[in-house]
Design a protein around this motif. Structure first.
Motif: not given
Length: 223
Positions: A131, A134, A136, A161, A176, A198-200
């Motif tokens: 990753y 940004r 995701e 992350c 989260r 996965i969030a950005p």
């Protein structure tokens, strides 16, 4: 800065046998810092494996380009293209078998699974995700393995992350959960098919990985 939802836990010592364990859901646990002491070895192996099977960004069946880069090792690897999501024995870039899954990786994954209550886990495929800024991963289920009796074991290396942990349906609002360098997540049993993502990835730099995060996910794929 990512919120620390586990600040009440003792500092991780990098040992899978003694690292703090927290339940995320029924059948799912976080082992905080469980592979920290193995990180440099794992990253060295990643460099070797991705020299044989380079990281690449895959297209979804609908034509979208994934933001994270991926490679695989083991007897089968996961691929995605216009034909769909699937596992196959050869790397589509080279036509050759995927690199072998290192025995030390299998042993660590089995130890992590055992610590989470899943004895006898024998992975035969590992997805290597990188990753960058940004990048995701949208909410999804791991459904292509064909054997849902085995857990998923996930190692985090590098930048922190936010792990999105949902439920049995896509409509459930995900939690989260911060993941930092060396963390291990294991899920199976009642939560094996829960949605997750996965969030950005926020901006940042890690001393071992630079501006990125690596994620290793170990699976047992039924032939």
């Amino acid at each position: 800065m990512l919120p620390d939802l586990f600040s009440d836990l003792p500092p991780p010592d990098g040992d899978l046998a003694t690292a703090p364990l927290t339940a995320i859901d029924e059948g799912a646990v976080l082992i905080r810092g469980g592979i920290t002491r193995h990180a440099e070895h794992l990253l060295s192996d990643i460099r070797s494996l991705t020299a044989q099977a380079p990281l690449r960004r895959l297209y979804t069946p609908g034509g979208g380009l994934m933001s994270a880069s991926l490679s695989c090792c083991g007897t089968v690897g996961w691929v995605s293209d216009q034909r769909g999501y699937r596992y196959q024995r050869t790397d589509p870039l080279s036509g050759r078998p995927w690199p072998a899954l290192p025995a030390s990786w299998s042993q660590l994954a089995a130890q992590a699974a055992g610590r989470a209550g899943y004895a006898g886990f024998v992975p035969n495929s590992t997805l290597i995700n990188r990753y960058g800024r940004r990048a995701e991963m949208g909410l999804h289920q791991d459904r292509n393995e064909g054997d849902f009796s085995a857990p998923i074991v996930s190692f985090s290396l590098g930048l922190a992350c936010l792990f999105l942990w949902g439920g049995s349906t896509r409509s459930q609002r995900p939690r989260r959960i911060p993941l930092t360098h060396g963390d291990v997540v294991v899920w199976g049993g009642p939560s094996r098919l829960f949605f997750h993502g996965i969030a950005p990835l926020p901006d940042g730099t890690h001393p071992l990985t630079g501006p990125c995060r690596y994620n290793l996910t170990f699976r047992h794929v039924r032939p």
